[in-house]
Design an enzyme around this catalytic site. Sequence first.
Site, PDB file in Angstrom:
ATOM      1  N   MET A  96       0.841  -1.197   0.000  1.00  0.00           N
ATOM      2  CA  MET A  96       0.000   0.000   0.000  1.00  0.00           C
ATOM      3  C   MET A  96       0.883   1.257   0.000  1.00  0.00           C
ATOM      4  O   MET A  96       0.410   2.357   0.286  1.00  0.00           O
ATOM      5  CB  MET A  96      -0.928  -0.004   1.215  1.00  0.00           C
ATOM      6  CG  MET A  96      -1.888  -1.195   1.187  1.00  0.00           C
ATOM      7  SD  MET A  96      -3.361  -0.943   2.148  1.00  0.00           S
ATOM      8  CE  MET A  96      -2.696  -0.789   3.797  1.00  0.00           C
TER       9      MET A  96
ATOM     10  N   LEU B 193       6.674   3.356   1.526  1.00  0.00           N
ATOM     11  CA  LEU B 193       7.616   2.244   1.664  1.00  0.00           C
ATOM     12  C   LEU B 193       8.607   2.446   2.799  1.00  0.00           C
ATOM     13  O   LEU B 193       9.017   3.566   3.100  1.00  0.00           O
ATOM     14  CB  LEU B 193       8.392   2.067   0.356  1.00  0.00           C
ATOM     15  CG  LEU B 193       7.551   1.776  -0.894  1.00  0.00           C
ATOM     16  CD1 LEU B 193       8.485   1.604  -2.099  1.00  0.00           C
ATOM     17  CD2 LEU B 193       6.668   0.551  -0.718  1.00  0.00           C
TER      18      LEU B 193
ATOM     19  N   HIS C 257       9.263  -3.315   3.429  1.00  0.00           N
ATOM     20  CA  HIS C 257       8.896  -3.535   2.024  1.00  0.00           C
ATOM     21  C   HIS C 257      10.147  -3.832   1.187  1.00  0.00           C
ATOM     22  O   HIS C 257      10.138  -4.712   0.327  1.00  0.00           O
ATOM     23  CB  HIS C 257       8.216  -2.285   1.450  1.00  0.00           C
ATOM     24  CG  HIS C 257       6.943  -1.884   2.128  1.00  0.00           C
ATOM     25  ND1 HIS C 257       6.801  -0.700   2.811  1.00  0.00           N
ATOM     26  CD2 HIS C 257       5.743  -2.505   2.235  1.00  0.00           C
ATOM     27  CE1 HIS C 257       5.566  -0.605   3.292  1.00  0.00           C
ATOM     28  NE2 HIS C 257       4.906  -1.691   2.959  1.00  0.00           N
TER      29      HIS C 257
HETATM   30  P1  AMP Z   1       1.531  -2.939   3.452  1.00  0.00           P
HETATM   31  O1  AMP Z   1       2.047  -1.879   2.546  1.00  0.00           O
HETATM   32  O2  AMP Z   1       1.546  -2.572   4.888  1.00  0.00           O
HETATM   33  O3  AMP Z   1       0.224  -3.535   2.981  1.00  0.00           O
HETATM   34  O4  AMP Z   1       2.569  -4.138   3.348  1.00  0.00           O
HETATM   35  C1  AMP Z   1       2.934  -4.709   2.119  1.00  0.00           C
HETATM   36  C2  AMP Z   1       3.712  -5.970   2.364  1.00  0.00           C
HETATM   37  O5  AMP Z   1       4.860  -5.676   3.148  1.00  0.00           O
HETATM   38  C3  AMP Z   1       2.899  -7.012   3.172  1.00  0.00           C
HETATM   39  O6  AMP Z   1       3.166  -8.305   2.645  1.00  0.00           O
HETATM   40  C4  AMP Z   1       3.448  -6.844   4.566  1.00  0.00           C
HETATM   41  O7  AMP Z   1       3.334  -8.013   5.352  1.00  0.00           O
HETATM   42  C5  AMP Z   1       4.903  -6.527   4.281  1.00  0.00           C
HETATM   43  N1  AMP Z   1       5.499  -5.834   5.425  1.00  0.00           N
HETATM   44  C6  AMP Z   1       5.003  -4.776   6.117  1.00  0.00           C
HETATM   45  N2  AMP Z   1       5.801  -4.463   7.152  1.00  0.00           N
HETATM   46  C7  AMP Z   1       6.827  -5.364   7.114  1.00  0.00           C
HETATM   47  C8  AMP Z   1       7.983  -5.581   7.921  1.00  0.00           C
HETATM   48  N3  AMP Z   1       8.250  -4.812   8.982  1.00  0.00           N
HETATM   49  N4  AMP Z   1       8.816  -6.600   7.606  1.00  0.00           N
HETATM   50  C9  AMP Z   1       8.550  -7.392   6.537  1.00  0.00           C
HETATM   51  N5  AMP Z   1       7.488  -7.244   5.724  1.00  0.00           N
HETATM   52  C10 AMP Z   1       6.638  -6.237   6.009  1.00  0.00           C
END
Ligand code: AMP
Length: 282
Positions: free
Chosen positions: A30, A33, A37
């Site tokens: 989303m 970043l 990410h």
């Molecule tokens: P989001 O933008 O929050 O929807 O996250 C996108 C992707 O990044 C999802 O698969 C999340 O699980 C992953 N993600 C978010 N935060 C972390 C983190 N701290 N470590 C690893 N992956 C993450």
Amino acid sequence: MIIARTITELQKIVLEKKKQRKSIGFVPTMGYLHEGHLSLIEKAKKHDDFIVLSIFVNPLQFGPNEDFDRYPRDFERDEMLANSANVDVIFYPDVNEMYPNDLSATISVKKGVGVLCGKSRPGHFDGVATVVLKLFNIVQPTRAYFGMKDAQQVAVIENMVADFNLPVNVMKCDTLREEDGLAKSSRNVYLTNDERNEATEIYASLKQALGLIGAGERNPNVIKETIKAHLQAKTSGSVDYIELLAYPSLKEVDTLEDEIIIAIALKFRQARLIDNVTITIK
Ligand code: AMP
């Protein structure tokens, strides 16, 4: 790095790469970043030839009183970070491109949603599964990378991939943390300075729980109460949930054995933070 704002544009690029027999690594996000990410992108680069990053704040997965409108967005910064991480294409559709009409059908997730975030965010995983299915059909990735920070999301997506025989490999990625243990999250920007300091106690309490299990504790309620006491004593946040469940089935357990997840959601004034650890108990 190419920025594709339309589905047609993106599909044309991917089709060309597929003709060249390149594998497609897909990282759905989303945006806003952070290194979490970027760690997914890094892993994707190890396995795949061509990397597609999507940035789309999906309205379907936000409840009416949640933070869709104020969810942090900064495309210029994202573009810079993605470029330095050697992403090949950013798929950056707007809501109208993804949902030009009211959808005539959506995914309704039945398993693994009566617990954790599914319980406190009704409909959330229907929205996640629906957009991920749509994105998989658009991008047609060889592998898709998801963070275990959102472990329930990983379980829901793995189930959907199995249920519908989707031709994609789901790759699980470890949670990346700040040096003090706080899981990196786009929502950490909502925290005040005091809350940011307190937020380290989420991971501290998970580690404390792992310590108790290491010392032989097998009663989930004892661990739950210990975490609750820890968070109540050391933070101003309110506990949304603390759960210990079998993973990946997300079923309740009376005694801790095999693979389990310990998951926490803690609400601060403007931010609801989640974190978890999984552990295999022998
Ligand atoms: P989001 O933008 O929050 O929807 O996250 C996108 C992707 O990044 C999802 O698969 C999340 O699980 C992953 N993600 C978010 N935060 C972390 C983190 N701290 N470590 C690893 N992956 C993450």
